[in-house]
Design an enzyme around this catalytic site. Structure first.
Site, short mmCIF file in Angstrom:
data_model
loop_
_atom_site.label_atom_id
_atom_site.label_comp_id
_atom_site.label_asym_id
_atom_site.label_seq_id
_atom_site.Cartn_x
_atom_site.Cartn_y
_atom_site.Cartn_z
CB SER A 26 8.40 -22.96 -11.59
OG SER A 26 7.44 -23.59 -10.77
CE1 TYR A 84 7.38 -17.95 -8.82
CE2 TYR A 84 6.22 -19.97 -9.38
CZ TYR A 84 7.38 -19.32 -8.98
OH TYR A 84 8.53 -20.05 -8.77
N1 LIG Z 1 11.49 -22.71 -3.95
C1 LIG Z 1 10.81 -23.38 -4.87
O1 LIG Z 1 10.03 -24.31 -4.57
C2 LIG Z 1 10.95 -23.03 -6.32
C3 LIG Z 1 10.41 -23.90 -7.27
C4 LIG Z 1 10.54 -23.59 -8.62
C5 LIG Z 1 11.19 -22.45 -9.01
N2 LIG Z 1 11.71 -21.61 -8.07
C6 LIG Z 1 12.40 -20.41 -8.54
O2 LIG Z 1 13.70 -20.37 -8.01
C7 LIG Z 1 14.14 -19.02 -7.97
C8 LIG Z 1 14.72 -18.74 -6.60
O3 LIG Z 1 13.70 -18.78 -5.64
P1 LIG Z 1 13.91 -19.29 -4.15
O4 LIG Z 1 12.90 -20.34 -3.91
O5 LIG Z 1 15.33 -19.59 -3.91
O6 LIG Z 1 13.42 -18.01 -3.31
P2 LIG Z 1 14.21 -16.87 -2.54
O7 LIG Z 1 15.09 -17.45 -1.48
O8 LIG Z 1 13.16 -15.90 -2.13
O9 LIG Z 1 15.15 -16.24 -3.65
C9 LIG Z 1 14.72 -15.27 -4.56
C10 LIG Z 1 15.94 -14.47 -4.97
O10 LIG Z 1 15.56 -13.53 -5.97
C11 LIG Z 1 16.15 -12.30 -5.65
N3 LIG Z 1 15.38 -11.20 -6.23
C12 LIG Z 1 14.07 -10.92 -6.08
N4 LIG Z 1 13.74 -9.79 -6.73
C13 LIG Z 1 14.90 -9.35 -7.32
C14 LIG Z 1 15.22 -8.25 -8.12
N5 LIG Z 1 14.30 -7.33 -8.47
N6 LIG Z 1 16.49 -8.11 -8.55
C15 LIG Z 1 17.43 -9.01 -8.20
N7 LIG Z 1 17.20 -10.09 -7.44
C16 LIG Z 1 15.94 -10.25 -7.00
C17 LIG Z 1 16.17 -12.25 -4.12
O11 LIG Z 1 17.23 -11.41 -3.67
P3 LIG Z 1 17.06 -9.90 -3.10
O12 LIG Z 1 15.78 -9.86 -2.34
O13 LIG Z 1 18.29 -9.78 -2.25
O14 LIG Z 1 17.08 -9.03 -4.30
C18 LIG Z 1 16.52 -13.69 -3.80
O15 LIG Z 1 17.91 -13.87 -3.80
C19 LIG Z 1 12.92 -18.17 -8.32
O16 LIG Z 1 12.99 -17.80 -9.68
C20 LIG Z 1 11.77 -19.11 -8.08
O17 LIG Z 1 10.65 -18.77 -8.86
C21 LIG Z 1 11.61 -21.86 -6.73
#
Ligand SMILES: NC(=O)c1ccc[n+]([C@@H]2O[C@H](COP(=O)([O-])OP(=O)(O)OC[C@H]3O[C@@H](n4cnc5c(N)ncnc54)[C@H](OP(=O)(O)O)[C@@H]3O)[C@@H](O)[C@H]2O)c1
Length: 257
Positions: A148, A161
């Site tokens: 990120s 985070y």
């Molecule tokens: N959205 C943004 O602006 C942004 C920016 C930079 C980086 N990111 C990164 O992108 C990644 C995805 O985030 P997102 O924005 O797409 O959010 P999201 O829709 O909430 O996705 C998070 C994913 O992580 C999974 N997860 C959480 N805890 C877990 C565990 N213990 N074991 C296995 N899977 C787990 C969740 O699935 P389950 O709940 O089904 O397990 C979900 O599929 C993250 O690493 C986040 O930090 C996001």
């Protein structure tokens, strides 16, 4: 004529963590569209099955795998199950992540552990398992860590985070150096702000709207903004890239105001 770079993934078997929603779900579909067989891993099996069916409907090959990245037994089982279902693994996308937005003084030890265990320790545990499999079988591979821009930029209410993502970036450097000798390339993709379940509430708040106004390209990112960088890091076109962090943020992290 000069040969164009090769972004084809048809020989690849990918495991994408956090593939039940948001960025991970999108990336799993992208990798499948580029020809990879894909294991979609996370805790919510109904959502994984839904995404798997979507890939299969497009003619791709995918399998849902229930995985909790905070549990090393679950990780070992997921890696073994992926190989049983799809063949030798070659690509790992460490995307699973959570956030807990609380001021530093209210952040509990349990909050810290949950975020670090998922976003940093989980990525390390599964990469170790993945790499051990490949090294034992003499196979090369790729790891893409979803970091990120908050690995380098501070945000209020984000101590765990931001620390986890900073750790993930430096872990990327260390793993890249140590695993290069086995032909395993390790890179990171650092997205800016993208509307997903993780960020929606914040982005709709007044602070979130103020933050969006500071993005030079004047819009939030979309999951498909990551496609080019992801394919580069996963494909033969990226054969000489390791230890790199590719930022995809509409210029957000270089803007001073
Ligand atoms: N959205 C943004 O602006 C942004 C920016 C930079 C980086 N990111 C990164 O992108 C990644 C995805 O985030 P997102 O924005 O797409 O959010 P999201 O829709 O909430 O996705 C998070 C994913 O992580 C999974 N997860 C959480 N805890 C877990 C565990 N213990 N074991 C296995 N899977 C787990 C969740 O699935 P389950 O709940 O089904 O397990 C979900 O599929 C993250 O690493 C986040 O930090 C996001």
């Amino acid at each position: 004529m000069t040969a164009l770079p090769n972004f084809d993934l048809s020989d690849q078997v990918a495991l994408v963590t956090g593939a039940s929603s948001g960025i991970g779900r999108h990336l799993a579909l992208l990798l499948a569209a580029a020809g990879a067989k894909v294991a979609l891993a996370a805790r919510r099996s109904d959502l994984l099955t839904e995404a798997t069916l979507e890939i299969e409907a497009e003619g791709g090959i995918a399998v849902p795998i229930v995985l909790d990245v905070t549990n090393s037994d679950s990780i070992a089982a997921a890696v073994a199950e992926t190989e049983r279902a799809l063949g030798p693994l070659s690509l790992l996308v460490n995307n699973a992540g959570v956030t807990i937005a609380k001021p530093v003084l209210e952040h509990t030890e349990a909050d810290w552990d949950q975020v670090l265990d998922t976003n940093l320790k989980g990525a390390w545990l599964i990469t170790r398992e993945f790499a051990a499999h490949l090294v034992a079988r003499g196979r090369p591979g790729r790891v893409v860590n979803i970091a990120s821009i908050l690995a380098e930029r501070a945000i209020p209410q984000g101590p765990s985070y931001c620390a986890a993502k900073a750790g993930l970036v430096h872990l990327t450097h260390v793993l890249a150096m140590e695993l290069a000798r086995y032909g395993i390339l390790v890179n990171a993709l650092a997205p800016g702000f993208i509307e997903t379940d993780l960020t929606r509430a914040f982005l709709l708040s007044e602070a979130g709207k103020r933050l969006q106004a500071r993005i030079p390209l004047r819009r939030l990112g979309r999951p498909d903004d990551l496609d080019g960088a992801m394919l580069l890091l996963a494909s033969p076109a990226g054969a000489y890239l390791t230890g790199a962090v590719i930022t995809v943020d509409g210029g957000h992290s270089v803007a001073a105001i």
